[in-house]
Design an enzyme around this catalytic site. Structure first.
Site, PDB file in Angstrom:
ATOM      1  N   HIS A   1      17.481  31.318   7.449  1.00 19.55           N
ATOM      2  CA  HIS A   1      16.908  32.324   6.943  1.00 19.55           C
ATOM      3  C   HIS A   1      16.173  32.332   5.673  1.00 19.55           C
ATOM      4  O   HIS A   1      16.056  34.171   5.074  1.00 19.55           O
ATOM      5  CB  HIS A   1      18.246  33.068   7.268  1.00 19.55           C
ATOM      6  CG  HIS A   1      20.157  32.730   6.297  1.00 19.55           C
ATOM      7  ND1 HIS A   1      19.376  32.445   5.056  1.00 19.55           N
ATOM      8  CD2 HIS A   1      20.673  32.167   7.455  1.00 19.55           C
ATOM      9  CE1 HIS A   1      21.061  31.948   5.038  1.00 19.55           C
ATOM     10  NE2 HIS A   1      21.481  31.879   6.098  1.00 19.55           N
TER      11      HIS A   1
ATOM     12  N   HIS B   1      14.685  33.585   9.529  1.00 20.01           N
ATOM     13  CA  HIS B   1      15.698  34.869  10.228  1.00 20.01           C
ATOM     14  C   HIS B   1      16.142  35.803   9.747  1.00 20.01           C
ATOM     15  O   HIS B   1      16.073  35.154   8.762  1.00 20.01           O
ATOM     16  CB  HIS B   1      16.673  33.844  11.189  1.00 20.01           C
ATOM     17  CG  HIS B   1      16.664  33.312  12.429  1.00 20.01           C
ATOM     18  ND1 HIS B   1      16.862  33.473  13.579  1.00 20.01           N
ATOM     19  CD2 HIS B   1      15.444  32.588  12.386  1.00 20.01           C
ATOM     20  CE1 HIS B   1      16.206  32.595  14.604  1.00 20.01           C
ATOM     21  NE2 HIS B   1      15.490  31.831  13.634  1.00 20.01           N
TER      22      HIS B   1
ATOM     23  N   ASP C   1      15.358  40.504  12.492  1.00 21.43           N
ATOM     24  CA  ASP C   1      15.650  40.660  13.929  1.00 21.43           C
ATOM     25  C   ASP C   1      16.685  41.281  15.153  1.00 21.43           C
ATOM     26  O   ASP C   1      15.981  41.301  15.787  1.00 21.43           O
ATOM     27  CB  ASP C   1      16.635  39.106  13.783  1.00 21.43           C
ATOM     28  CG  ASP C   1      15.854  37.769  13.204  1.00 21.43           C
ATOM     29  OD1 ASP C   1      15.020  38.024  13.239  1.00 21.43           O
ATOM     30  OD2 ASP C   1      16.660  36.749  13.146  1.00 21.43           O
TER      31      ASP C   1
ATOM     32  N   GLU D   1      23.061  37.586   9.462  1.00 18.78           N
ATOM     33  CA  GLU D   1      22.658  36.048   9.425  1.00 18.78           C
ATOM     34  C   GLU D   1      24.122  36.193   8.654  1.00 18.78           C
ATOM     35  O   GLU D   1      24.889  36.275   8.002  1.00 18.78           O
ATOM     36  CB  GLU D   1      21.993  35.746   7.967  1.00 18.78           C
ATOM     37  CG  GLU D   1      20.421  36.810   9.110  1.00 18.78           C
ATOM     38  CD  GLU D   1      19.883  35.755  10.251  1.00 18.78           C
ATOM     39  OE1 GLU D   1      20.220  34.926   9.977  1.00 18.78           O
ATOM     40  OE2 GLU D   1      19.406  36.730  10.618  1.00 18.78           O
TER      41      GLU D   1
ATOM     42  N   ASP E   1      22.810  42.517  13.963  1.00 24.93           N
ATOM     43  CA  ASP E   1      22.186  41.262  13.992  1.00 24.93           C
ATOM     44  C   ASP E   1      23.011  41.391  12.900  1.00 24.93           C
ATOM     45  O   ASP E   1      23.126  41.817  11.312  1.00 24.93           O
ATOM     46  CB  ASP E   1      20.473  40.895  13.805  1.00 24.93           C
ATOM     47  CG  ASP E   1      20.990  38.969  13.771  1.00 24.93           C
ATOM     48  OD1 ASP E   1      21.799  38.360  14.396  1.00 24.93           O
ATOM     49  OD2 ASP E   1      19.926  38.542  12.833  1.00 24.93           O
TER      50      ASP E   1
END
Length: 166
Positions: free
Chosen positions: A57, A152, A157, A9, A7
């Site tokens: 986030h 997040h 995640d 961000e 994942d």
């Protein structure tokens, strides 16, 4: 089989508008078992993080100002990912950002050159047509506890996706 739950961000939603990766989280599994190997880094994006992204986030410009740039760790990241199948929720988003970062660095490789991509969002849509298939919705559906998730986060995640996937 070696897989990486992956994942990112970002500073915003569109790499074509110059948005950048600010966090990568990756967890290695082999034959559906965690190996204990992870890759987790924050990156200085050399641009402002959109206010809307910070609300998602919680990663601020001030925090990122002391982090390394993506290019400083790209080889370490690609070595970690190389040869694995990446398991990503909404893979087109993360892969487009990774490819944009590689292109910005004039790197010859693209994600499809380094590893295979498996999109769990596409799988969830096939398994649960017409239903919500966000990571939060999947956590609820499969009884994965995400109550500690205020924001997040790439590694958080990835951990949630790992539990949902397994």
């Amino acid at each position: 089989m070696r897989q990486i739950i992956f994942d990112t961000e970002t500073t915003g939603l569109n790499p074509k508008e110059g948005h950048r990766i600010i966090e990568v989280g990756a967890i290695e599994i082999i034959n559906r078992r965690k190996t204990g190997r992870t890759f987790h880094r924050y990156f200085k994006p050399d641009r402002e993080v959109d206010a809307g992204a910070v609300q998602v986030h919680g990663i601020t410009n001030e925090f990122l100002s002391s982090q390394p740039r993506f290019g400083e760790l790209v080889n370490e990241l690609l070595e970690f990912l190389s040869g694995a199948e990446l398991v990503i929720h909404n893979a087109s988003f993360d892969v487009s950002f990774m490819d944009a970062e590689l292109e910005r660095l004039k790197h010859k490789a693209r994600m499809s050159d380094v590893c295979q991509i498996y999109d769990t969002l596409a799988l969830a849509r096939k398994m649960h047509p017409g239903q919500r298939n966000s990571l939060d919705a999947l956590c609820k559906r499969y009884e994965v506890d995400n109550s500690n998730r205020q924001y997040h986060g790439a590694l958080l995640d990835a951990e949630l996706l790992l539990d949902v996937y397994l």
